[in-house]
Design a protein around this motif. Structure first.
Motif, short mmCIF file in Angstrom:
data_model
loop_
_atom_site.label_atom_id
_atom_site.label_comp_id
_atom_site.label_asym_id
_atom_site.label_seq_id
_atom_site.Cartn_x
_atom_site.Cartn_y
_atom_site.Cartn_z
N LEU A 168 0.83 -1.20 0.00
CA LEU A 168 0.00 0.00 0.00
C LEU A 168 0.87 1.25 0.00
O LEU A 168 1.83 1.35 0.77
N ASP A 169 0.52 2.20 -0.85
CA ASP A 169 1.26 3.45 -0.98
C ASP A 169 0.26 4.61 -0.89
O ASP A 169 -0.70 4.66 -1.65
N ASN A 170 0.49 5.51 0.05
CA ASN A 170 -0.38 6.68 0.25
C ASN A 170 -1.77 6.32 0.78
O ASN A 170 -2.73 7.08 0.57
N ILE A 171 -1.90 5.20 1.45
CA ILE A 171 -3.19 4.82 2.04
C ILE A 171 -3.19 5.26 3.50
O ILE A 171 -2.41 4.76 4.32
N THR A 172 -4.05 6.21 3.84
CA THR A 172 -4.07 6.77 5.20
C THR A 172 -5.33 6.43 5.97
O THR A 172 -5.42 6.74 7.16
N ASP A 173 -6.31 5.81 5.33
CA ASP A 173 -7.56 5.46 6.00
C ASP A 173 -7.44 4.04 6.57
O ASP A 173 -7.27 3.09 5.81
N PRO A 174 -7.53 3.88 7.90
CA PRO A 174 -7.40 2.53 8.48
C PRO A 174 -8.50 1.57 8.03
O PRO A 174 -8.29 0.36 8.03
N GLY A 189 -3.71 -14.59 -0.49
CA GLY A 189 -2.45 -13.86 -0.44
C GLY A 189 -1.70 -14.15 0.84
O GLY A 189 -2.25 -14.72 1.79
N GLN A 190 -0.42 -13.77 0.87
CA GLN A 190 0.41 -14.10 2.03
C GLN A 190 0.74 -12.93 2.94
O GLN A 190 1.29 -13.14 4.02
N GLY A 191 0.43 -11.69 2.54
CA GLY A 191 0.76 -10.60 3.43
C GLY A 191 0.51 -9.24 2.81
O GLY A 191 0.23 -9.10 1.62
N VAL A 192 0.61 -8.21 3.67
CA VAL A 192 0.43 -6.81 3.28
C VAL A 192 1.65 -6.04 3.78
O VAL A 192 2.14 -6.31 4.89
N VAL A 193 2.13 -5.10 2.98
CA VAL A 193 3.25 -4.24 3.37
C VAL A 193 2.78 -2.79 3.34
O VAL A 193 2.16 -2.37 2.35
N ILE A 194 3.07 -2.05 4.41
CA ILE A 194 2.70 -0.63 4.47
C ILE A 194 3.95 0.19 4.79
O ILE A 194 4.91 -0.32 5.38
N PRO A 195 3.96 1.47 4.41
CA PRO A 195 5.10 2.32 4.77
C PRO A 195 5.14 2.60 6.26
O PRO A 195 4.11 2.56 6.94
N GLU A 196 6.32 2.89 6.76
CA GLU A 196 6.47 3.18 8.18
C GLU A 196 5.93 4.56 8.53
O GLU A 196 5.51 4.79 9.66
N ARG A 197 5.92 5.46 7.56
CA ARG A 197 5.45 6.82 7.81
C ARG A 197 4.36 7.19 6.82
O ARG A 197 4.28 6.65 5.73
N ARG A 198 3.55 8.16 7.23
CA ARG A 198 2.48 8.68 6.38
C ARG A 198 1.60 7.57 5.83
O ARG A 198 1.32 7.49 4.63
N SER A 199 1.17 6.70 6.72
CA SER A 199 0.34 5.58 6.30
C SER A 199 -0.58 5.18 7.44
O SER A 199 -0.27 5.39 8.62
N ALA A 200 -1.72 4.62 7.09
CA ALA A 200 -2.60 4.04 8.11
C ALA A 200 -1.88 2.88 8.79
O ALA A 200 -1.10 2.16 8.16
N SER A 201 -2.15 2.71 10.07
CA SER A 201 -1.59 1.60 10.83
C SER A 201 -2.71 0.66 11.26
O SER A 201 -3.90 0.98 11.09
N ALA A 215 -5.34 -10.91 12.63
CA ALA A 215 -4.70 -11.78 13.63
C ALA A 215 -3.90 -12.90 12.97
O ALA A 215 -3.00 -13.46 13.59
N ARG A 216 -4.23 -13.21 11.71
CA ARG A 216 -3.60 -14.36 11.06
C ARG A 216 -2.75 -14.00 9.85
O ARG A 216 -1.91 -14.79 9.41
N LEU A 217 -2.98 -12.82 9.27
CA LEU A 217 -2.24 -12.44 8.07
C LEU A 217 -1.10 -11.49 8.45
O LEU A 217 -1.33 -10.48 9.11
N PRO A 218 0.14 -11.78 8.03
CA PRO A 218 1.26 -10.89 8.37
C PRO A 218 1.11 -9.51 7.72
O PRO A 218 0.79 -9.41 6.53
N VAL A 219 1.33 -8.48 8.50
CA VAL A 219 1.38 -7.12 8.00
C VAL A 219 2.77 -6.58 8.35
O VAL A 219 3.15 -6.58 9.53
N ALA A 220 3.52 -6.16 7.35
CA ALA A 220 4.89 -5.69 7.57
C ALA A 220 4.98 -4.19 7.33
O ALA A 220 4.25 -3.64 6.50
N LYS A 221 5.89 -3.55 8.05
CA LYS A 221 6.18 -2.13 7.83
C LYS A 221 7.53 -2.01 7.14
O LYS A 221 8.49 -2.68 7.51
N ALA A 222 7.59 -1.12 6.15
CA ALA A 222 8.84 -0.91 5.40
C ALA A 222 9.28 0.54 5.55
O ALA A 222 8.47 1.46 5.43
N THR A 223 10.57 0.74 5.83
CA THR A 223 11.09 2.09 5.97
C THR A 223 11.17 2.80 4.62
O THR A 223 11.06 4.02 4.54
N ASN A 224 11.33 2.04 3.54
CA ASN A 224 11.44 2.61 2.20
C ASN A 224 10.73 1.67 1.23
O ASN A 224 11.20 0.55 0.97
#
Length: 314
Positions: A168-174, A189-201, A215-224
């Motif tokens: 996800l890029d530029n997604i700010t709505d949780p 699918g196996q997972g979701v990746v979101i930016p560490e900043r300026r993103s919904a958590s 609770a079961r699907l991995p969500v990862a944060k990426a610095t870049n």
């Protein structure tokens, strides 16, 4: 005594065979053992080393606000969280709160899941929430435990499956984030990746929208995000960016191989650097007078089509 070499009078030639001097211990030292094999995370070219460096880089980012426990207040939001099986560490009840069916249901579910019930004075709950709009109840939710991108890639490789990841890029709505998590889980699918900043958590809102699949699907944060996409490409993934003006369409794209689907916001779309990193920019065919789809809807459409292609290939 003068030597017998005409070119270098000070040097005396000899016919003796073999070494005149010893090695000075060099040969003996070369036979010594080199010690135990370094750990995987200490070997520069090992995947575990990259994962360690990524963790260290995240730990150094102390300027990023530390995530704290979240307090969900209000009877309906609390019940929704409980039904979505959001992990909770405590439920706060204001002393003397009037009972009704919703409060009774929340207390019953908390008892069944061994969630501690804590009675607090009204002024204390007001202080905890910053206002008096809590309806006498609050559910404490711990910070979400995010996965590491390198661990996510390794887990998919170990499973032997064809990876299907959403970035996800530029997604700010949780709520969009929660809906995407739910769609990724639903379509294999196996997972979701979101930016560490300026993103919904992954907050309580995202938890509720995901209907507990977070609770079961991995969500990862990426610095870049750009660097993360390149890491996926190096591991054999095709990176597909969704955009209304894409040169390819969903009708003709083969999504059976390892793929990363990049979804931007409905307004901004995907950012320039991310777009340039994508292998393909793809559009979703739809009625001409409709300009765009909501980010979570667009992700769900593409995930559904790729899942269909993979089922047909079996």
């Amino acid at each position: 005594m003068a030597g017998n070499d005409p070119k270098r009078p000070g040097l005396r030639k000899t016919n003796k065979k073999g070494a005149v001097k010893g090695t000075g211990g060099h040969a003996r030292r070369s036979l010594r053992g080199k010690g135990p094999t370094p750990k995987a995370e200490d070997r520069e070219y090992h995947a575990a080393y990259k994962r360690k460096k990524e963790r260290e880089r995240r730990d150094r980012g102390r300027h990023v606000k530390e995530e704290q426990n979240e307090l969900v207040v209000g009877r309906n939001p609390v019940i929704e969280c409980l039904h979505a099986r959001v992990p909770a560490t405590a439920m706060y009840i204001v002393e003397g709160t009037g009972n009704d069916n919703r409060l009774s249901e929340a207390v019953q579910i908390a008892h069944s899941r061994s969630i501690p019930l804590i009675e607090v004075p009204r002024h204390e709950m007001d202080r905890m929430t910053g206002n008096g709009l809590h309806q006498g109840i609050g559910l404490q939710i711990p910070p979400f435990k995010y996965a590491e991108v390198f661990d996510l890639i390794a887990k998919v490789n170990d499973s032997g499956e064809k990876g299907m990841i959403v970035v996800l890029d530029n997604i700010t709505d949780p709520r969009n984030l929660g809906a995407v998590i739910r769609s990724v889980a639903a379509f294999g699918g196996q997972g979701v990746v979101i930016p560490e900043r300026r993103s919904a958590s992954v907050t309580a809102v995202a938890w509720r929208t995901s209907a507990g699949t977070a609770a079961r699907l991995p969500v990862a944060k990426a610095t870049n995000i750009t660097r993360t996409l390149k890491e996926f490409q190096q591991n054999g993934y095709q990176v597909v960016g969704l955009d209304a003006g894409g040169e390819h369409t969903l009708d003709t794209y083969d999504g059976r191989g390892p793929v990363v689907i990049v979804v931007g916001s409905e307004g901004k779309g995907i950012s320039r650097l991310v777009r340039e990193t994508c292998d393909t920019i793809m559009s979703i065919p739809m009625t001409g007078w409709v300009e765009s789809l909501n980010a979570s809807v667009a992700a769900g459409v593409v995930l559904s089509e790729f899942a269909r292609q993979r089922r047909a290939a079996k």
